[in-house]
Design an enzyme around this catalytic site. Structure first.
Site, PDB file in Angstrom:
ATOM      1  N   ASN A   1     -16.044   6.017  -5.077  1.00  0.00           N
ATOM      2  CA  ASN A   1     -16.015   4.954  -6.074  1.00  0.00           C
ATOM      3  C   ASN A   1     -16.737   3.696  -5.588  1.00  0.00           C
ATOM      4  O   ASN A   1     -17.639   3.182  -6.251  1.00  0.00           O
ATOM      5  CB  ASN A   1     -14.548   4.651  -6.442  1.00  0.00           C
ATOM      6  CG  ASN A   1     -14.457   3.547  -7.466  1.00  0.00           C
ATOM      7  OD1 ASN A   1     -15.326   3.401  -8.317  1.00  0.00           O
ATOM      8  ND2 ASN A   1     -13.417   2.746  -7.376  1.00  0.00           N
TER       9      ASN A   1
ATOM     10  N   LYS B   1       0.866  -1.194   0.000  1.00  0.00           N
ATOM     11  CA  LYS B   1       0.000   0.000   0.000  1.00  0.00           C
ATOM     12  C   LYS B   1       0.892   1.229   0.000  1.00  0.00           C
ATOM     13  O   LYS B   1       2.036   1.175   0.479  1.00  0.00           O
ATOM     14  CB  LYS B   1      -0.876   0.018   1.267  1.00  0.00           C
ATOM     15  CG  LYS B   1      -2.146   0.806   1.091  1.00  0.00           C
ATOM     16  CD  LYS B   1      -3.204  -0.024   0.383  1.00  0.00           C
ATOM     17  CE  LYS B   1      -4.477   0.718   0.166  1.00  0.00           C
ATOM     18  NZ  LYS B   1      -5.524  -0.188  -0.348  1.00  0.00           N
TER      19      LYS B   1
HETATM   20  P1  NAD Z   1     -13.225   7.458  -2.678  1.00  0.00           P
HETATM   21  O1  NAD Z   1     -12.237   8.503  -2.384  1.00  0.00           O
HETATM   22  O2  NAD Z   1     -13.713   7.312  -4.082  1.00  0.00           O
HETATM   23  O3  NAD Z   1     -14.505   7.626  -1.729  1.00  0.00           O
HETATM   24  C1  NAD Z   1     -14.434   7.788  -0.354  1.00  0.00           C
HETATM   25  C2  NAD Z   1     -15.806   8.290   0.087  1.00  0.00           C
HETATM   26  O4  NAD Z   1     -15.872   8.286   1.509  1.00  0.00           O
HETATM   27  C3  NAD Z   1     -16.122   9.716  -0.360  1.00  0.00           C
HETATM   28  O5  NAD Z   1     -17.477   9.775  -0.763  1.00  0.00           O
HETATM   29  C4  NAD Z   1     -15.947  10.540   0.913  1.00  0.00           C
HETATM   30  O6  NAD Z   1     -16.735  11.692   0.927  1.00  0.00           O
HETATM   31  C5  NAD Z   1     -16.432   9.521   1.938  1.00  0.00           C
HETATM   32  N1  NAD Z   1     -15.988   9.806   3.289  1.00  0.00           N
HETATM   33  C6  NAD Z   1     -14.777  10.233   3.723  1.00  0.00           C
HETATM   34  N2  NAD Z   1     -14.809  10.384   5.050  1.00  0.00           N
HETATM   35  C7  NAD Z   1     -16.043  10.027   5.454  1.00  0.00           C
HETATM   36  C8  NAD Z   1     -16.695   9.957   6.703  1.00  0.00           C
HETATM   37  N3  NAD Z   1     -16.073  10.284   7.815  1.00  0.00           N
HETATM   38  N4  NAD Z   1     -17.970   9.520   6.719  1.00  0.00           N
HETATM   39  C9  NAD Z   1     -18.631   9.186   5.595  1.00  0.00           C
HETATM   40  N5  NAD Z   1     -18.070   9.241   4.393  1.00  0.00           N
HETATM   41  C10 NAD Z   1     -16.805   9.651   4.329  1.00  0.00           C
HETATM   42  O7  NAD Z   1     -12.580   6.094  -2.144  1.00  0.00           O
HETATM   43  P2  NAD Z   1     -12.949   4.609  -2.553  1.00  0.00           P
HETATM   44  O8  NAD Z   1     -12.003   4.172  -3.604  1.00  0.00           O
HETATM   45  O9  NAD Z   1     -14.416   4.513  -2.767  1.00  0.00           O
HETATM   46  O10 NAD Z   1     -12.525   3.835  -1.222  1.00  0.00           O
HETATM   47  C11 NAD Z   1     -13.398   3.737  -0.099  1.00  0.00           C
HETATM   48  C12 NAD Z   1     -12.921   2.610   0.793  1.00  0.00           C
HETATM   49  O11 NAD Z   1     -12.904   1.391   0.039  1.00  0.00           O
HETATM   50  C13 NAD Z   1     -11.501   2.754   1.331  1.00  0.00           C
HETATM   51  O12 NAD Z   1     -11.438   2.160   2.612  1.00  0.00           O
HETATM   52  C14 NAD Z   1     -10.670   1.942   0.366  1.00  0.00           C
HETATM   53  O13 NAD Z   1      -9.451   1.482   0.949  1.00  0.00           O
HETATM   54  C15 NAD Z   1     -11.622   0.805   0.113  1.00  0.00           C
HETATM   55  N6  NAD Z   1     -11.355   0.065  -1.131  1.00  0.00           N
HETATM   56  C16 NAD Z   1     -11.372   0.696  -2.340  1.00  0.00           C
HETATM   57  C17 NAD Z   1     -11.155  -0.059  -3.486  1.00  0.00           C
HETATM   58  C18 NAD Z   1     -11.257   0.552  -4.854  1.00  0.00           C
HETATM   59  O14 NAD Z   1     -11.226  -0.203  -5.828  1.00  0.00           O
HETATM   60  N7  NAD Z   1     -11.409   1.851  -4.974  1.00  0.00           N
HETATM   61  C19 NAD Z   1     -10.876  -1.419  -3.391  1.00  0.00           C
HETATM   62  C20 NAD Z   1     -10.873  -2.033  -2.136  1.00  0.00           C
HETATM   63  C21 NAD Z   1     -11.125  -1.270  -1.014  1.00  0.00           C
END
Ligand code: NAD
Length: 416
Positions: free
Chosen positions: A221, A106
């Site tokens: 996302n 990471k």
């Molecule tokens: P992103 O940046 O696209 O979205 C994050 C979202 O969380 C945003 O809408 C933001 O406003 C919201 N957010 C932030 N702080 C918050 C809070 N305190 N309360 C409520 N909402 C809040 O990120 P993402 O890619 O969607 O990732 C989200 C999670 O999923 C992370 O933990 C990431 O590690 C995990 N993840 C992502 C992927 C991927 O393919 N993108 C894969 C596996 C895991």
């Protein structure tokens, strides 16, 4: 009562539990507790006002016994080495649980992308890539998007890496735009995997996805796509939130309209036809399925008891603390852990890497069919492990992942 653990503290607790249940050799446990390699970097860039800005970043490589390192890059003001280390360890288990040939890594940069221009973000990404260049590469360590990084960020990484190499290397990064070698289906893959796991778990308790009520924390996302896919399958989205607040409507929200509103206003908050709620209230919404899809440590000992969902499918990494795990288990909530539930993202990333190495481009149907098969197999493997060991699903998934990695380490042996 002690303080809540940091993400790395949580990851170590989880590893300890799995190690005890697996009777893991103490030496292997010691090896797995710490990452194989961590690099911290001070990323200096020219800001738009011509001043210099310095941002702290890192890349952590946990274990690569099963294949090259793989893991996302996060841009967030709260990024710490502790958090990135935990995330790298979870990646190791996740890749092993879905049985793809990768180890866990990471990266992250402590910055606030919301306050930075596109030019600043591009310079930050390129400089960071140059600084971790020796550690990454298609057979070494393959980055991907994470919180507040996206396909464009990956394009800049690919270009910087390719410029230094002197030839185009699309396979050095995944989650790229399709025009430069990205995979069909990658953008929705994590969420499709989350929803497939929730659907399989629902089947086990006689609940149909069609008509099931769903609440989603985080509308980025993962959260937005999970809401969209569940909605397309006939589920009712009753609450969603983002960093600016939450909205709720027991009669159902149209995630497409909420998304449009978010694109226009920057947040899901103040969406017409929904009641405003806090982020905490979204987690406590009366619903069948809760998808935390924001950040770590959201369901803790202080709110776990208030969770009303029957199934919690962890879209985010590490949203539930170990104490909250125990509380949810005692309440009879089925928790599908991150290392299984959100593994669809890295699985599609693996498909992207294979396509790049083969100079192939699969259709979205091919990607989704392969993804579904991988996710259902992993779900069933974990469920079987849970039945055999008479333990909850997180422990079962950890046991499966840790066992596969430990076996690989023992088989390879150590050199020199
Ligand atoms: P992103 O940046 O696209 O979205 C994050 C979202 O969380 C945003 O809408 C933001 O406003 C919201 N957010 C932030 N702080 C918050 C809070 N305190 N309360 C409520 N909402 C809040 O990120 P993402 O890619 O969607 O990732 C989200 C999670 O999923 C992370 O933990 C990431 O590690 C995990 N993840 C992502 C992927 C991927 O393919 N993108 C894969 C596996 C895991």
């Amino acid at each position: 009562m002690g303080k809540e653990l940091t993400p790395y503290g949580v990851a170590l607790e989880q590893l300890k539990l799995a190690a005890e249940k697996l009777n893991l050799e103490p030496g292997i446990h010691e090896m797995l507790k710490v990452p194989k390699r961590s690099l911290t970097v001070s990323v200096a860039i020219t800001l738009d006002n011509c001043d210099f800005g310095v941002f702290q970043g890192c890349r952590v490589q946990h274990w690569d016994a099963r294949g090259p390192f793989k893991g996302g890059i996060r841009y967030h003001p709260n990024v710490t080495l502790d958090e990135v280390t935990a995330l790298s360890m979870w990646m190791t288990w996740k890749c092993a649980v879905v049985d793809i040939p990768y180890g866990g890594a990471k990266g992250g940069i402590c910055c606030n992308p919301k306050e930075m221009s596109r030019g600043e973000l591009e310079r930050l990404t390129r400089r960071y890539t140059a600084m971790i260049f020796d550690l990454i590469g298609p057979y070494r360590d393959v980055p991907a998007p994470d919180v507040y990084t996206d396909a464009q960020t990956m394009a800049w990484i690919m270009d910087t890496y390719s410029q230094i190499k002197g030839y185009s290397v699309p396979e050095c990064v995944t989650g790229k735009p399709i025009s430069i070698g990205g995979s069909e289906g990658r953008a929705e893959a994590t969420s499709l995997g989350v929803d497939i796991c929730a659907r399989e778990a629902a089947k086990n308790i006689g609940l149909k996805i069609k008509g099931a009520t769903v609440a989603v924390q985080g509308f980025g996302n993962v959260g937005w796509n999970a809401a969209k896919i569940a909605h397309d399958w006939g589920a009712k989205i009753v609450a969603v939130s983002d960093s600016a607040g939450g909205i709720c409507n027991p009669k159902g929200l149209d995630p497409y309209k909420v998304y449009e509103h978010k694109v226009k206003t920057g947040s899901v908050a103040k969406f017409k036809g929904a009641e405003s709620v806090t982020n905490e209230e979204v987690l406590e919404t009366r619903c069948d399925i809760l998808i935390p899809a924001a950040l770590e440590n959201q369901i803790t000992r202080s709110n776990a008891d208030k969770v009303k969902a029957k199934i919690v499918a962890e879209g985010a990494n590490g949203p539930t603390t170990p104490e909250a795990d125990r509380i949810l288990h005692e309440k009879g909530v089925i928790l599908i852990p991150d290392i299984l539930a959100n593994a669809g993202g890295v699985t599609a990333s693996y498909f992207e890497w294979v396509q790049n190495l083969e100079r192939e481009h699969w259709t979205v149907e091919e990607v989704n069919t392969k993804l579904e098969a991988k996710m259902i197999k992993a779900f069933n493997d974990v469920y079987k492990q849970g039945k055999t060991e008479k333990c909850e699903i997180r422990t079962a998934a950890l046991m499966l992942g840790v066992r596969r990695v430990a076996e690989a380490i023992k088989t390879l042996g150590l050199w020199p």
